[in-house]
Scaffold this active site. Structure first.
Site, PDB file in Angstrom:
ATOM      1  N   ASN A 146       0.987  -1.129   0.165  1.00 47.24           N
ATOM      2  CA  ASN A 146      -0.067   0.050   0.029  1.00 47.24           C
ATOM      3  C   ASN A 146       0.797   1.246   0.095  1.00 47.24           C
ATOM      4  O   ASN A 146       1.521   1.454   1.118  1.00 47.24           O
ATOM      5  CB  ASN A 146      -0.850   0.097   1.185  1.00 47.24           C
ATOM      6  CG  ASN A 146      -1.645   1.552   1.227  1.00 47.24           C
ATOM      7  OD1 ASN A 146      -1.961   2.224   0.438  1.00 47.24           O
ATOM      8  ND2 ASN A 146      -2.228   1.561   2.657  1.00 47.24           N
TER       9      ASN A 146
ATOM     10  N   LYS B 206       0.211   4.424  -0.079  1.00 49.99           N
ATOM     11  CA  LYS B 206      -0.632   5.305   0.168  1.00 49.99           C
ATOM     12  C   LYS B 206      -0.121   6.468  -0.688  1.00 49.99           C
ATOM     13  O   LYS B 206      -0.200   6.493  -1.799  1.00 49.99           O
ATOM     14  CB  LYS B 206       0.067   5.726   1.650  1.00 49.99           C
ATOM     15  CG  LYS B 206       0.128   4.576   2.574  1.00 49.99           C
ATOM     16  CD  LYS B 206       0.316   4.898   4.137  1.00 49.99           C
ATOM     17  CE  LYS B 206       0.563   3.553   4.764  1.00 49.99           C
ATOM     18  NZ  LYS B 206       0.085   3.724   6.185  1.00 49.99           N
TER      19      LYS B 206
ATOM     20  N   GLU C 234      -6.865   4.520   7.412  1.00 52.18           N
ATOM     21  CA  GLU C 234      -6.686   6.067   7.078  1.00 52.18           C
ATOM     22  C   GLU C 234      -8.051   6.782   6.611  1.00 52.18           C
ATOM     23  O   GLU C 234      -8.394   7.794   6.585  1.00 52.18           O
ATOM     24  CB  GLU C 234      -5.495   6.214   6.424  1.00 52.18           C
ATOM     25  CG  GLU C 234      -4.242   6.056   7.309  1.00 52.18           C
ATOM     26  CD  GLU C 234      -2.922   5.528   6.375  1.00 52.18           C
ATOM     27  OE1 GLU C 234      -3.028   5.472   5.448  1.00 52.18           O
ATOM     28  OE2 GLU C 234      -2.047   4.932   7.067  1.00 52.18           O
TER      29      GLU C 234
ATOM     30  N   GLU D 264      -5.728  -4.954  10.359  1.00 55.89           N
ATOM     31  CA  GLU D 264      -4.637  -3.977  10.420  1.00 55.89           C
ATOM     32  C   GLU D 264      -4.792  -3.276  11.817  1.00 55.89           C
ATOM     33  O   GLU D 264      -5.827  -2.202  11.851  1.00 55.89           O
ATOM     34  CB  GLU D 264      -4.844  -2.977   9.328  1.00 55.89           C
ATOM     35  CG  GLU D 264      -4.430  -3.659   8.281  1.00 55.89           C
ATOM     36  CD  GLU D 264      -3.727  -2.611   7.219  1.00 55.89           C
ATOM     37  OE1 GLU D 264      -2.656  -3.087   6.608  1.00 55.89           O
ATOM     38  OE2 GLU D 264      -4.119  -1.406   6.905  1.00 55.89           O
TER      39      GLU D 264
ATOM     40  N   GLY E 294       2.249   2.312  10.700  1.00 55.48           N
ATOM     41  CA  GLY E 294       3.084   3.528  10.353  1.00 55.48           C
ATOM     42  C   GLY E 294       3.739   4.059  11.705  1.00 55.48           C
ATOM     43  O   GLY E 294       4.289   5.001  11.932  1.00 55.48           O
TER      44      GLY E 294
ATOM     45  N   SER F 245       3.065  -2.110  10.174  1.00 54.09           N
ATOM     46  CA  SER F 245       4.736  -2.186  10.518  1.00 54.09           C
ATOM     47  C   SER F 245       5.180  -3.425   9.867  1.00 54.09           C
ATOM     48  O   SER F 245       6.170  -3.804  10.896  1.00 54.09           O
ATOM     49  CB  SER F 245       5.032  -1.718  12.000  1.00 54.09           C
ATOM     50  OG  SER F 245       4.477  -0.430  12.090  1.00 54.09           O
TER      51      SER F 245
HETATM   52  C1  PEP Z   1      -0.838   0.062   5.711  1.00 57.63           C
HETATM   53  O1  PEP Z   1      -0.863   1.152   5.237  1.00 57.63           O
HETATM   54  O2  PEP Z   1      -1.641  -0.600   5.418  1.00 57.63           O
HETATM   55  C2  PEP Z   1       0.287  -0.184   6.730  1.00 57.63           C
HETATM   56  C3  PEP Z   1       0.130  -1.524   7.385  1.00 57.63           C
HETATM   57  O3  PEP Z   1       1.078   0.656   7.011  1.00 57.63           O
HETATM   58  P1  PEP Z   1       2.735   0.331   7.523  1.00 57.63           P
HETATM   59  O4  PEP Z   1       3.176  -0.890   7.157  1.00 57.63           O
HETATM   60  O5  PEP Z   1       3.541   1.397   7.408  1.00 57.63           O
HETATM   61  O6  PEP Z   1       2.383   0.152   9.136  1.00 57.63           O
END
Ligand code: PEP
Length: 297
Positions: A57, A59, A145, A215, A221, A261
């Protein structure tokens, strides 16, 4: 349902029937067989295991030129990779160049969001028809998000999920608790409510291609990763709820990814969990070497 062949979960390469694609026990590191997991159509259960899927992803990062650069470095690092499906989800503006760059590579392309309507007076939105016209096969729905900054609700995500299925886009639908909910002991309640909410009115047959991403919002993040055990427990709650809503064969077939993460150094231990069918990767997917290391966990 006529689904695109990219992302067809039944297309697992070289997996022996009756064994998991990930046979390494996280405790003993001994290779152990495990019971077959039903995969395909719920009315035609098969013994195909769930093929792992690693999704990026991006973003709101990368211009089209930067997306192209990424693919130049990334594709050689995952050439002939068959163990896992790979999906890259760029911004809308980079989808076309990424579809072109990924052609012939086996890497699938997804969008990060879409509207539920085919067209209409919805300024700034992108419809499933518009996505279909430029080639992505997957779409992330209900990312935290989107829930947090754009007020997306389970009801809205459910409408988007139905629209994605009716347009043969493979949905990666996100659920997960915020820190306050975890600390208040409400994680399971939240996961049950979100899972039921996003799946409302969807039949078992329609649900076959759905991919769910767990998630935990506190891990996105932030550099904080859920332990493999926390993630596996949450996945079991989600799968249990899918079983209640859509039946056990569908629950056994649905892939549940972990996101939050995920990095090259924690991917293997997460993927060793039987309940974890893949990863949705944000920050660490922006760099081709780092994302390739995760794919090659
Ligand atoms: C995400 O954006 O779905 C995500 C899991 O971000 P990150 O890996 O940066 O935590």
């Amino acid at each position: 349902m006529d689904l695109p062949s990219v992302g067809n979960p039944g297309a697992g390469g070289g997996i022996r029937e009756g064994f998991s694609p990930r046979q390494v026990s996280s405790v003993s590191m001994v290779t152990i067989p495990r019971a077959p997991v039903l995969y395909n159509h719920p009315e035609e259960p098969s013994t195909m295991p769930r093929k792992p899927l690693i999704a990026a992803n991006w973003k709101m990062y990368k211009t089209p030129a930067q997306a192209q650069e990424f693919f130049k470095s990334f594709l050689p690092l995952v050439a002939n990779h068959e163990r896992d499906e790979i999906v890259v989800c760029p911004s809308f503006t980079s989808i076309s160049v990424v579809v072109a760059a990924a052609t012939g590579s086996g890497v699938a392309v997804g969008a990060q969001n879409m509207h539920f309507a085919d067209e209409g007076a919805y300024t700034g939105e992108i419809s499933p028809l518009m996505l279909k016209a430029i080639g992505p096969t997957h779409v992330i729905l209900g990312h935290s998000e989107r829930r947090q900054y754009f007020a997306e609700t389970d009801e809205l995500i459910n409408k988007k999920l139905k629209a994605a299925l009716s347009h043969q886009l493979i949905p990666i639908v996100c659920v997960g608790e915020v820190l306050a909910e975890r600390e208040a002991g409400k994680t399971n309640e939240v996961l049950v409510r979100q899972t039921r909410g996003v799946l409302a009115g969807i039949t078992a047959a329609e649900a076959v291609p759905i991919i769910i991403a767990y998630e935990p919002v506190w891990a996105i993040g932030t550099g904080k990763t859920a332990t493999s055990q926390i993630a596996a427990e949450a996945h079991a709650v989600i799968r249990g709820e899918v079983a209640k809503v859509l039946g056990q064969p569908t629950a056994d077939a649905v892939r549940i990814l972990y996101g939050g993460s995920v990095k090259p150094d924690n991917a293997a231990s997460l993927m060793a969990e039987e309940e974890i069918d893949g990863a949705l990767v944000g920050g660490a997917s922006l760099d081709p070497q780092s994302f390739a290391k995760i794919v090659n966990y």
